[in-house]
Write an enzyme that holds these catalytic residues in place. Sequence first.
Site, PDB file in Angstrom:
ATOM      1  N   CYS A  67       0.599  -1.289   0.058  1.00 16.30           N
ATOM      2  CA  CYS A  67       0.069   0.120  -0.214  1.00 16.30           C
ATOM      3  C   CYS A  67       1.000   1.064  -0.261  1.00 16.30           C
ATOM      4  O   CYS A  67       1.118   2.088   0.736  1.00 16.30           O
ATOM      5  CB  CYS A  67      -0.715  -0.123   1.103  1.00 16.30           C
ATOM      6  SG  CYS A  67      -1.488  -1.393   1.832  1.00 16.30           S
ATOM      7  N   GLU A  68       1.436   1.233  -1.338  1.00 18.43           N
ATOM      8  CA  GLU A  68       2.365   2.685  -1.282  1.00 18.43           C
ATOM      9  C   GLU A  68       2.282   2.763  -2.640  1.00 18.43           C
ATOM     10  O   GLU A  68       3.246   1.638  -3.631  1.00 18.43           O
ATOM     11  CB  GLU A  68       4.170   2.731  -0.470  1.00 18.43           C
ATOM     12  CG  GLU A  68       4.277   2.124   0.405  1.00 18.43           C
ATOM     13  CD  GLU A  68       4.274   2.707   1.667  1.00 18.43           C
ATOM     14  OE1 GLU A  68       4.228   4.183   1.358  1.00 18.43           O
ATOM     15  OE2 GLU A  68       4.058   2.448   2.780  1.00 18.43           O
TER      16      GLU A  68
END
Length: 420
Positions: free
Chosen positions: A342-343
Amino acid sequence: MHHFQYQNDQMYCEDLPIQQIAQEVGTPFYLYSHATLKRHFNAFYNAFDGVDRLVCYSAKANTNQAILNLFAQLGGGLDIVSGGELYRGLQAGFEPDKIVYSGVGKRVDEIDYALKSGILMFNIESLEELEIINQRASHFNTVAPVAIRVNPDVDPKTHPYISTGLKKNKFGIDIVSALLGYKAARKLDHIEIKGVDCHIGSQITDVQPFKDTLASLKNLIDELREIGISIRYLDMGGGLGITYDDETPPAPDEYAQSIIQSLKGSSLKLILEPGRVIVGNAGILVAQVLYTKIGETKNFVITDVGMNDLMRPALYDAFHAIKPVTQTQDTAIVADIVGPICETSDFMARDRKIARVYRGDLLAVMSAGAYSFTMSSNYCSRPKCAEVMVKGDRFHVIRKRQAVEDLCAGESVPGFLDER
Ligand SMILES: *Cc1c(COP(=O)(O)O)cnc(C)c1O
């Protein structure tokens, strides 16, 4: 050339189809070619033929025990930057007197460990460190062998994050202070001056910065001789670059010649600390396509390799070629190849032309032998992936994939959480 080549549209590592290894090991995994590792080490070593030298492979590029063990067997020494790397090096069979220890932040326990182990030399990066090492050597009633890491203020023309030999970088001691450092070192009872050291950066694709560095180190060595300080070892560090995309770094022979020429007639023993050039193109990372999102403005290929497995693209915007493990006739698309994390920086490639791939297909992330597994982490509680070595038509899992059970190892819930 390396040993990751297609035969009948299937990518092989040496004599084994990568698809077959993936079926047995699962994905993702790092894959190293024994023949390539060995050839790269020997090519580098032999490039300095006729010169009294020690090739101290730089551990941080890849510290797997199998790889370290191979280089120890080939007669290599080791360049370390921590007590942990010293432990790994000794475990892998390196002789302590072939180990050099660099790093700006050596802790007392690490210094003590290195003193007790009998390493070849400490590469000193500050005058305070010199004092502390003298104190520790005195404590153990011994003498610490040292070189001063000189910061020659040479621009290696590489990515700013991997440039280490400029005045503004934290590494080493500038050449004027280095002379004072040697004078100070001479007065210390528990210090033995052995060498002069440098390391100007990494992924350097031109010989000129090395030549400029050598010229200023030679001046320093001459000045030292004039005041009665004799130097035995000249440590030129590492930094030779490799081809990730279209770079054209000098071959080891050209690099070696640029150094050897200006050393003619000297009795210095040469130390080299190559990392990337030995292991970088000896390894790949094998990923599996999880999903594809073919959009109106953008295409995404989502794989099971995250930035926790390979951080270089997120950290330095580094380029890695990405190839299908099975070649197809499908038309190419342009896509971002991304991971599950989640980046937004969780990508392996952006706007990359690649053959249309589908769920379940395997991709090879090339040139992933250096600064790849060693930088991996457990971010997002993703177990670290497996590492595999191939020799001919055999493979061996040289590091097993972490299990989810390994993730909480060492963690402990305090009893006081239950107190009212
Ligand atoms: C990282 C490092 C190396 C190896 O650099 P490469 O670019 O991988 O060859 C050598 N010496 C020191 C001190 C290092 O920190």
